[in-house]
Design an enzyme around this catalytic site. Structure first.
Site, mmCIF file in Angstrom:
data_model
loop_
_atom_site.group_PDB
_atom_site.id
_atom_site.type_symbol
_atom_site.label_atom_id
_atom_site.label_comp_id
_atom_site.label_asym_id
_atom_site.label_seq_id
_atom_site.Cartn_x
_atom_site.Cartn_y
_atom_site.Cartn_z
ATOM 1 N N GLY A 14 21.446 39.481 17.326
ATOM 2 C CA GLY A 14 21.269 40.346 16.175
ATOM 3 C C GLY A 14 22.543 40.935 15.604
ATOM 4 N N SER A 15 23.686 40.270 15.770
ATOM 5 C CA SER A 15 24.931 40.828 15.199
ATOM 6 C C SER A 15 24.894 40.802 13.672
ATOM 7 C CB SER A 15 26.158 40.092 15.731
ATOM 8 O OG SER A 15 26.236 38.782 15.192
ATOM 9 N N ASN A 16 24.201 39.821 13.095
ATOM 10 C CA ASN A 16 24.064 39.805 11.630
ATOM 11 C C ASN A 16 23.160 40.954 11.176
ATOM 12 O OD1 ASN A 16 25.362 37.394 10.164
ATOM 13 N ND2 ASN A 16 24.581 36.489 12.031
ATOM 14 N N LEU A 92 15.245 31.145 15.179
ATOM 15 C CA LEU A 92 15.246 29.742 15.610
ATOM 16 C C LEU A 92 13.879 29.081 15.544
ATOM 17 C CD1 LEU A 92 17.755 29.996 18.592
ATOM 18 C CD2 LEU A 92 18.168 29.235 16.250
ATOM 19 N N ASN A 109 18.730 32.606 4.321
ATOM 20 C CA ASN A 109 19.197 32.293 5.665
ATOM 21 C C ASN A 109 20.715 32.329 5.654
ATOM 22 O OD1 ASN A 109 19.038 31.309 8.410
ATOM 23 N ND2 ASN A 109 19.623 29.280 7.645
ATOM 24 N N HIS A 111 23.812 30.491 7.571
ATOM 25 C CA HIS A 111 24.072 29.350 8.464
ATOM 26 C C HIS A 111 25.564 29.282 8.761
ATOM 27 C CE1 HIS A 111 23.384 25.464 10.363
ATOM 28 N NE2 HIS A 111 24.447 25.017 9.704
ATOM 29 N N ASP A 152 17.594 24.203 6.351
ATOM 30 C CA ASP A 152 18.941 24.394 5.770
ATOM 31 C C ASP A 152 19.120 23.602 4.473
ATOM 32 O OD1 ASP A 152 20.370 24.188 9.117
ATOM 33 O OD2 ASP A 152 19.466 25.894 8.064
ATOM 34 N N GLU A 181 30.260 35.405 8.749
ATOM 35 C CA GLU A 181 28.833 35.566 8.433
ATOM 36 C C GLU A 181 28.505 37.017 8.102
ATOM 37 O OE1 GLU A 181 25.908 33.757 11.096
ATOM 38 O OE2 GLU A 181 27.603 32.689 11.972
HETATM 39 C C1 GRF Z 1 24.664 32.784 15.312
HETATM 40 O O1 GRF Z 1 24.942 31.519 15.881
HETATM 41 C C2 GRF Z 1 24.900 32.713 13.854
HETATM 42 O O2 GRF Z 1 25.894 31.768 13.578
HETATM 43 C C3 GRF Z 1 23.611 32.231 13.287
HETATM 44 O O3 GRF Z 1 22.624 32.620 14.193
HETATM 45 C C4 GRF Z 1 23.205 33.015 15.437
HETATM 46 C C5 GRF Z 1 22.763 34.378 15.755
HETATM 47 O O4 GRF Z 1 23.643 35.347 15.453
HETATM 48 N N1 GRF Z 1 23.374 32.783 11.985
HETATM 49 P P1 GRF Z 1 23.220 36.890 15.635
HETATM 50 O O5 GRF Z 1 21.919 36.909 16.434
HETATM 51 O O6 GRF Z 1 23.048 37.430 14.261
HETATM 52 O O7 GRF Z 1 24.343 37.525 16.390
#
Ligand code: GRF
Length: 201
Positions: A14-16, A92, A109, A111, A152, A181
């Site tokens: 969940g870093s995004n 996923l 999304n 990517h 995608d 990202e």
């Molecule tokens: C990462 O591999 C990112 O490249 C893709 O999904 C994965 C999860 O990233 N978008 P996070 O869970 O948002 O850290």
């Protein structure tokens, strides 16, 4: 101007998702995350949601073993949250067609490659970066795009590039791209909020 209502779908760290929360808290991003949905119970993103006070839902094989029930639960949860925008951030699972139809051109999304390269079924996480390095590409980066029925394959919104170093490894590249990202996702949200990127069919 009402704040953009967002639901984020995750499967992992969940870093995004965190980048969105930080932008809302810090850069007065005119948005509100009204829900987080994870298909994995152990996703750390759920902990991030709890800390920030975002309502979160686990909808996965553990509590909906039957795929039809799972898809129905996802659709009903999304309908109840009534977001303006759904963001797949490391999600996923494949979205059911009824969700894509119901939220046409309202799902994006992020990517970790320059679509149309190194994407599609099986290209996720570290596999993407292994493919980039194996291909000998000098550049990689991240892409935000609308989600359609393919994997995608939706209309690209923005891309940001990064050069590979001589001794790049999949791990170093994934770290470089992940930070891109985070920036690109917030940039995309700002463009949607300003109206530069139009939502909806
Ligand atoms: C990462 O591999 C990112 O490249 C893709 O999904 C994965 C999860 O990233 N978008 P996070 O869970 O948002 O850290």
């Amino acid at each position: 101007m009402p704040r953009l209502k967002i639901v984020v779908l995750v499967s992992g760290g969940g870093s995004n998702f965190q980048a969105i929360l930080d932008a809302i808290q810090g850069q007065n991003l005119e948005a509100e995350v009204v829900g987080l949905i994870s298909n994995r119970k152990e996703a750390f993103a759920l902990e991030r949601a709890r800390k920030f006070g975002v309502e979160s839902f686990y909808i996965g094989k553990g509590n909906y073993p039957d795929i039809q029930d799972r898809d129905q639960a996802l659709l009903q949860t999304l309908e109840a949250l009534a977001p303006d925008l759904i963001i797949l951030a490391g999600y996923l699972a494949i979205l059911p067609p009824e969700v894509i139809a119901r939220f046409k051109r309202r799902i994006i999304n992020i990517h970790p490659s320059l679509i149309p390269n190194h994407c599609g079924p099986g290209y996720y996480g570290i596999k993407v970066h292994e493919s980039v390095i194996l291909s000998g590409d000098a550049m990689s980066g991240a892409t935000t795009h609308f989600v359609d029925e393919g994997v995608d394959t939706g209309e690209v919104i923005f891309q940001e590039t990064v050069a590979l170093s001589e001794d790049e490894t999949p791990l170093t590249l994934s770290n470089k791209v992940l930070s891109i990202e985070h920036k690109l996702l917030v940039y995309t949200l700002k463009a949607i909020i300003s109206g530069d990127v139009r939502l909806g069919a």
